[in-house]
Write a protein that holds these residues in place. Sequence first.
Motif, PDB file in Angstrom:
ATOM      1  N   LEU A   1       8.372  -6.795   0.502  1.00  0.00           N
ATOM      2  CA  LEU A   1       9.200  -6.429   1.638  1.00  0.00           C
ATOM      3  C   LEU A   1      10.151  -7.565   1.989  1.00  0.00           C
ATOM      4  O   LEU A   1      10.029  -8.678   1.474  1.00  0.00           O
TER       5      LEU A   1
ATOM      6  N   SER B   1      10.213   2.517   9.644  1.00  0.00           N
ATOM      7  CA  SER B   1      10.043   1.075   9.824  1.00  0.00           C
ATOM      8  C   SER B   1      10.413   0.714  11.257  1.00  0.00           C
ATOM      9  O   SER B   1      11.399   1.220  11.801  1.00  0.00           O
TER      10      SER B   1
ATOM     11  N   HIS C   1       4.540   5.189  11.779  1.00  0.00           N
ATOM     12  CA  HIS C   1       4.534   3.951  10.993  1.00  0.00           C
ATOM     13  C   HIS C   1       3.099   3.504  10.733  1.00  0.00           C
ATOM     14  O   HIS C   1       2.758   3.083   9.622  1.00  0.00           O
TER      15      HIS C   1
ATOM     16  N   ASP D   1      11.884  -3.627  -0.850  1.00  0.00           N
ATOM     17  CA  ASP D   1      12.539  -3.029   0.306  1.00  0.00           C
ATOM     18  C   ASP D   1      13.135  -4.133   1.172  1.00  0.00           C
ATOM     19  O   ASP D   1      12.520  -5.189   1.349  1.00  0.00           O
TER      20      ASP D   1
ATOM     21  N   GLU E   1       8.973  -4.199   7.046  1.00  0.00           N
ATOM     22  CA  GLU E   1       7.810  -3.321   7.115  1.00  0.00           C
ATOM     23  C   GLU E   1       8.069  -2.061   6.293  1.00  0.00           C
ATOM     24  O   GLU E   1       9.210  -1.715   6.007  1.00  0.00           O
ATOM     25  N   VAL E   2       6.977  -1.375   5.940  1.00  0.00           N
ATOM     26  CA  VAL E   2       7.097  -0.138   5.169  1.00  0.00           C
ATOM     27  C   VAL E   2       7.585   0.995   6.060  1.00  0.00           C
ATOM     28  O   VAL E   2       7.569   0.906   7.282  1.00  0.00           O
ATOM     29  N   GLY E   3       8.016   2.079   5.412  1.00  0.00           N
ATOM     30  CA  GLY E   3       8.264   3.292   6.160  1.00  0.00           C
ATOM     31  C   GLY E   3       9.662   3.844   6.105  1.00  0.00           C
ATOM     32  O   GLY E   3       9.898   4.969   6.535  1.00  0.00           O
TER      33      GLY E   3
ATOM     34  N   GLU F   1      13.612  -4.020   4.349  1.00  0.00           N
ATOM     35  CA  GLU F   1      12.986  -4.094   5.668  1.00  0.00           C
ATOM     36  C   GLU F   1      11.713  -4.939   5.614  1.00  0.00           C
ATOM     37  O   GLU F   1      11.060  -5.035   4.574  1.00  0.00           O
TER      38      GLU F   1
ATOM     39  N   THR G   1      11.961  -1.589  12.605  1.00  0.00           N
ATOM     40  CA  THR G   1      13.329  -2.092  12.783  1.00  0.00           C
ATOM     41  C   THR G   1      14.351  -0.958  12.836  1.00  0.00           C
ATOM     42  O   THR G   1      15.521  -1.206  13.166  1.00  0.00           O
TER      43      THR G   1
ATOM     44  N   ARG H   1       1.319   2.864   7.132  1.00  0.00           N
ATOM     45  CA  ARG H   1       0.637   1.606   6.862  1.00  0.00           C
ATOM     46  C   ARG H   1      -0.802   1.883   6.420  1.00  0.00           C
ATOM     47  O   ARG H   1      -1.335   1.245   5.506  1.00  0.00           O
TER      48      ARG H   1
END
Length: 471
Positions: free
Chosen positions: A96, A40, A78, A30, A34-36, A32, A42, A82
Motif C-alpha cells: 500500500l 479506503s 472498510h 495501491d 489502506e485497502v478498499g 492509498e 482517504t 480489512r
Amino acid sequence: MQIAVIGAGIAGLAVTKVLTAVGHEVTTFDTEPEVGGVWSPTRHYPGLTTQNTRMTYEFSDHAAPQTWPDYPGAGQWHDYLRGYVDRFGFGANLRLSTGVALAEPIAAGWDVRLDSGEHVEAAHLVIANGVFSRPMVPDWPGRAAHADAGGVVKAPSQQLTLDDARGRHVVVVGYGKSACDTAMALTASADSVTMVPRRLLWKGPKVLLGKHFEDVAITRLGEVLFANPRRFGPVFGVLSRATVKQQGLDALGLVPPGRFDDIASSSASLATDGFFDAVRSGAIAVRRDRSIAELRGAGKPQAVLDDGTELPADLIVAATGFEQSVPFLDQPLTAQNAEGDFELFRNVLPHHIPNLTFAGYNTSLVSSLSAEVGATWIAAHLAGALTLPPLPARQAQVRADLAARKARMRGQYASGTVVLPRSLGNIDRMLGDMHAVLPRRTRLAQWTRRSYSTDFRETLAAAARGLGAVG
C-alpha cells in the motif's frame, strides 16, 4: 507464477485472494494507505453508505455481520474488507501507499516501475485500478479567481468533510449517488446547499409497491424486464407513476426526462434517505437542467450558471463522474479503441496484449460477486482451463456487446465497462467458460427473488478447487 496486481479495491482484493489460493505469487500495489478502493478511509465522504444491501454486496465466502444495518456505512465496509484480507491471510501480498508509474511488456512478462523508481518484474499483470477511481473535475473558467477569493472545488472522494461546508454556501454539481448523498449530509453544517444537475436521473425507492428494489433489479426476471424495456413498457409505466407519486416528484418539479428503465445505467442509484424531504423543506435547492458556465471570485466566491443565475459558492462539490483510464500503460497498450471503449472479452481479456487481464471492469449491480467470478475466471485462464471461442469470434462478441451497451445507455456506459442490466447474465457467461454449474434450483429461485452472493459460494469454491486451490 509471479503476478502483479494494480489496485487493492474490491476487485484487486478478490483477484489477490483467488490467485494466491491457487498457488501464484502475487504482489498487489495501491496508491492509498489502506485497502478498499472507494472504501479506503482517504476516499470517504459524508453520507457514504453502500448502495446494495450487505447481503448482495458481500463476497460469497465472507459474510458481513448480521447485526450491521442493511446498508452499512463507509467505515463499516472498510472494516469488512480489512477482515476479508485478514481472514484469508494475504495482507503480506499488499504493498500500500505504493503507486505504479509505468508498466511495460518485456520478454518475461511485465516490468512494473513504481513511483519510487523501483522495478518489479512479473509474468502476468492484472489491472484492477477501478473504473470509478479517478474523479473527473471540470476545469471551469474563472477557477483561479474563485480560489483566490477563498473558494474550494473538490470531488466527494477528495477527502470532503462536514467541516469543509461549515457555515459556507455549497453548490453540488451532479445528481448521482455521491451528489445526493453529500448534498443531504452537508445540510447539517452548511449555510445553504444548492444542487446543479445538468440532467435529472431516476432515483429508485428502496421499497416500491411493497417490493424491495433488489427483489426486482437483482433477479433474473428483473434483468429480462430491464433488457427489454419496450416490450414491457406497461410495467415500467406503472413503476414510473408509482415512483413519481411516492417521491412527490411532480410537486417538486423533479420528474426526470426519459424512461424509467433508464435507471439501469452506469449512473443507477437509489434515492438517498430523506433527500426529497430535504428538497421539499428547502434545505436543498435544485436548479435542474443547468450547468456552471464560469466561476467568479470578485469579493466572494460565486458560480454563474448557463442561464446567468449567480450562486454563492464557497464550496463546490464536483460529483461529476469519473475518468476510466490506465495512465501507467503506454497509449498503444490501453486496450481501448478509438472511441475510448475498453475492448475486453468478458470485460477481462484484451485481444492483442499478452500476459494481461483486467479485474473489476465489469460494473454491475453485484460488484463484489462480479469481482469474485472475474478473479476465478482469470485463475482459470492462467491455468488454461477455459473454453473460449477463437479470437475473431471474441472480437465480434465484444463489438456486439459494446454496440448494444452504447445504444441501451445512450453512451453512458463508463467506456464500455458497464454490463448492466445483465449483471447475472454476464456472470452466467463467465461460469459457462469455466464449466462451472450453478444448481438448477438456485437459478430457478433467482427468477423471483434477489440473488445473494452466497448463492454462488459452492459453485465458485468448486471451480477454484479444480484449479488446485488450497482449503
